[in-house]
Design a protein around this motif. Structure first.
Motif, PDB file in Angstrom:
ATOM      1  N   VAL A 145      15.911  20.112  55.555  1.00 27.07           N
ATOM      2  CA  VAL A 145      16.990  19.637  54.671  1.00 27.07           C
ATOM      3  C   VAL A 145      18.187  20.572  54.713  1.00 27.07           C
ATOM      4  N   VAL A 146      17.948  21.863  54.504  1.00 29.29           N
ATOM      5  CA  VAL A 146      19.083  22.781  54.435  1.00 29.29           C
ATOM      6  C   VAL A 146      19.698  23.018  55.806  1.00 29.29           C
ATOM      7  N   THR A 147      18.923  22.812  56.872  1.00 33.42           N
ATOM      8  CA  THR A 147      19.506  22.878  58.215  1.00 33.42           C
ATOM      9  C   THR A 147      20.484  21.730  58.412  1.00 33.42           C
ATOM     10  N   ALA A 148      20.106  20.537  57.947  1.00 34.67           N
ATOM     11  CA  ALA A 148      21.013  19.385  58.028  1.00 34.67           C
ATOM     12  C   ALA A 148      22.290  19.630  57.228  1.00 34.67           C
ATOM     13  N   ILE A 149      22.175  20.402  56.134  1.00 36.58           N
ATOM     14  CA  ILE A 149      23.358  20.736  55.332  1.00 36.58           C
ATOM     15  C   ILE A 149      24.215  21.775  56.048  1.00 36.58           C
ATOM     16  N   SER A 150      23.583  22.836  56.523  1.00 36.18           N
ATOM     17  CA  SER A 150      24.360  23.928  57.125  1.00 36.18           C
ATOM     18  C   SER A 150      25.032  23.521  58.421  1.00 36.18           C
TER      19      SER A 150
END
Length: 412
Positions: free
Chosen positions: A61-66
């Protein structure tokens, strides 16, 4: 404020243009992140989440955000497990982990800003070590018109623009900042957007010293000038890199569209890419104008319409789906193909990731993850840029149907 916003919007290298306005990846991210959060919540509820960030569903999830370019660069750092500091304390403390899961679920299901604020205050009251308002970056992708993103540059820009001294790691500070952003955004709605990402981008540009305003001119002018030059050079390189990536993306769509047409299929190009060009031709010239093949819920139909290339038979049944992954998350592409696969389950259809040679190991690693292999979809294969580029003409000449791809298809 109007002149500042005009300056922000007129700068073609500002995040207003490079991220907010013209990034297809930004649009694709919303559904990817929502689906990823559902998996995080499910694993926390079933006590299968694990005790590390690396390899977890939260990492996806946070990889998709970053990956959302400059504004969210570094967004994942707050969630990295730092064993010496024991933060953020959601990996080894089961109670904190479950509280975080309840927070995410409540925010995912919330239909009002008041409900999300209530959940924020409840989470803040638990004093979970290391779990601060960096979580607001997740909230933005759930409720972009209600909650802005939050990072060092954004809050620095806010403090400079409005003469405040809000602190980075405080939920109270975030809520105060949010209230003022909504107020200012409402007053300037006609100049920006209901989506708070546009206003947050303005604050980001000020806070990262790409825009000088009166409040920081006297104290920071010399330092800012030096940083601006570095930032401009870096941004120019990033923009050029983005252009190269976009060109390679368009090139692959062009080859796939040309090949699909030569094999006698109807072709659909992602709706946002119809105006892109390669080899002097608009990609939309290869595409049918409307994709009306299934009675899907709007959110699923919107996601499928963003798949880079579809091949359809004369009755407009999907024969093959292709996601070109130049630099975005391989996981995101798998999810979009998974959406399509589950929607047409039982029908004969091929699914392909198309990526540069340097990403082949990453593709293999993603497709071998237990969490991916457990998805009840048809098999996803992959094609490499080099193979498609070199063999497209021959396949156009000698191919009869989708099986011509078998010569260059790779499987895990």
């Amino acid at each position: 404020m109007k002149s500042l916003i005009d300056s922000y919007k007129s700068d073609q290298e500002s995040v207003y243009h490079t991220w907010f306005l013209h990034s297809t990846d930004r649009l694709k991210a919303f559904r990817t992140i929502r689906k990823g959060l559902m998996k995080v919540i499910k694993e926390i509820e079933e006590v299968t989440f694990g005790n590390d960030f690396k390899g977890s569903s939260l990492e996806m999830v946070v990889t998709a955000i970053s990956e959302q370019k400059q504004v969210f660069e570094g967004a994942a750092h707050a969630f990295y497990w730092k064993p010496k500091l024991r933060i953020p304390d959601i990996y080894e403390n089961l109670q904190n982990q479950q509280a975080f899961g309840r927070f995410l679920k409540a925010c995912l299901d919330a239909t009002s800003a008041e409900k999300v604020e209530e959940e924020i205050l409840k989470l803040d009251g638990l004093n979970i070590k290391g779990l601060g308002p960096a979580v607001a970056n997740i909230l933005y992708f759930l409720h972009p018109t209600l909650f802005p993103p939050f990072n060092t540059a954004i809050i620095n820009g806010f403090n400079l623009l409005f003469n405040q001294k809000l602190k980075l790691g405080s939920w109270e500070a975030y809520l105060k900042m949010r209230e003022r952003i909504i107020q200012e955004n409402e007053q300037n709605r006609s100049l920006l957007s209901k989506d708070l990402g546009a206003f947050a981008g303005l604050l980001y540009e000020i806070g990262s010293n790409r825009m000088i305003i009166e409040n920081n001119a006297d104290d920071y002018l010399n330092k800012v000038n030096e940083k601006i030059e570095k930032a401009k050079n870096r941004r120019s390189k990033e923009v050029k890199s983005d252009e190269i990536e976009e060109n390679s993306h368009s090139e692959m769509q062009y080859h796939l569209a040309r090949l699909g047409s030569s094999l006698g299929y109807k072709v659909w190009i992602a709706r946002n890419d119809h105006k892109r060009e390669w080899n002097g031709q608009k990609l939309g010239e290869f595409s049918i104008q409307n994709l009306n093949i299934f009675n899907f819920p709007p959110s699923v139909a919107d996601t499928i319409a963003l798949i880079d290339v579809l091949w359809l038979d004369q009755d407009e049944n999907v024969i093959a789906g292709f996601e070109v992954e130049k630099s975005t998350s391989i996981y995101s592409g798998i999810l979009r193909l998974s959406d399509l696969s589950l929607s047409i389950q039982g029908e004969a259809c091929k699914f392909y990731l198309v990526a540069p040679e340097k990403r082949e190991k990453e593709i293999k690693a993603q497709l071998l993850r237990p969490s991916i292999r457990s998805i009840d979809t048809q098999a996803i294969s992959y094609l490499l840029f080099h193979d498609l580029r070199c063999d497209c003409d021959a396949m156009c000449k000698f191919g009869n149907d989708v099986t011509v791809l078998n010569k260059i298809t790779k499987n895990v």
